[in-house]
Design an enzyme around this catalytic site. Sequence first.
Site, PDB file in Angstrom:
ATOM      1  N   GLU A 123      -3.504  -2.472  -1.417  1.00  0.00           N
ATOM      2  CA  GLU A 123      -3.029  -2.816  -0.081  1.00  0.00           C
ATOM      3  C   GLU A 123      -4.058  -2.546   1.004  1.00  0.00           C
ATOM      4  OE1 GLU A 123       0.524  -0.602   0.425  1.00  0.00           O
ATOM      5  OE2 GLU A 123      -0.467   1.342   0.461  1.00  0.00           O
ATOM      6  N   ASP A 137      -8.548   1.755  -1.494  1.00  0.00           N
ATOM      7  CA  ASP A 137      -7.958   3.038  -1.887  1.00  0.00           C
ATOM      8  C   ASP A 137      -8.576   3.469  -3.205  1.00  0.00           C
ATOM      9  OD1 ASP A 137      -6.411   5.287  -1.802  1.00  0.00           O
ATOM     10  OD2 ASP A 137      -4.480   4.264  -1.921  1.00  0.00           O
TER      11      ASP A 137
END
Length: 365
Positions: free
Chosen positions: A253, A233
């Site tokens: 994540e 991300d």
Amino acid sequence: MATAPRPRTTTRDPEDLTRRLTAWLGTRLPGAKATGVTVPASNGMSSETLLFDLEHPETPWRACALRLAADPAAYTVFPAYDMARQYRTLRLVAEHTDVPVPRVLWLEEDPGPLGAPFFVMERVAGRVPPDVMPYTYEGSWLHAASDAERAHLETATVGLLARLHDQVPPSEAEFLAAPGDGDALRRHVTAQRAYYAWVIDGLPRSPLIEAAFDRLEQLWPRQLGEPVLSWGDARIGNIVYDGFDPVAVLDWEMAALAPREVDLGWTIYLHRFFHDLSVASGQRGLPDFLRRDRVEARYARLTGHTPRDMEFHTLYAALRHAIVMLRIAYRQAHFGEVAVPADPDALILHHDSLRAMVWGAYWVR
């Protein structure tokens, strides 16, 4: 995001969480107390973040942040939340690089104390380019900055990616490899196909997303370098800045073992996503910030690796973002916040730019 109500990000009771967190802290540090527990307005729509102050006479830290796996009963954005994996990734980055990440303090894999696994880390002071309203809009601190200040932030941010990719031994990041057969990129894309299948299970399919997957196959890279630890991300909205210098890289994540270009494509496209929102609202945005040509050139100078197949990788970024947005839209429909239109592609906020990328007309505009 700028044109629709902000989706809810939690179904949990903050007061209940405060009580349970204080009780759990007492098992780790007898006499410890959590005070000032808040759920930030910028809380993400996947795992949740709690901010709190730790009161205990023997701790050198005070400001803490807690990342809590999503409530499985709340129509989660992702099918699984492996908090131990994120915790291990943060420790790996801290051990092998000079990329600034928050110091992780505790991992709790038992869902009993707070209803889901979580980890606690030190909270780093600074400011983050906002998503809502986007930092590309007039009024944000980054939009109000000078060209020189934004250039400094851009240079430092690309440097973060370069050091992350260069400094972590790929062998140490094998636990982040996607399952299945083939090279790291094939496994990564296969995992995204599985995610898309999960998103649309029992719901309307997206012709645009499926066309983008088909286009990826036509653009598939002929040469792949050695995979690296990919942040996943990789965007400025996940970085805390002190002034215009990065001091903490957040949200791991989506970390994976993948080609370098997966992060670069995400960094470049996610800025364009927010810039396009600004233009569609009648604003100028930030057209000269995080430009594709400049990001690629700087990364090449820093690493000696010239980014390849960036048409593929920026399309892949827009496709991955579209799947997430489709899931968020279906989640909003689940909670009665939006109605599902006859054309499911209309739920993807950037459907016009994704379609242009599928046609090969986006980057020439």
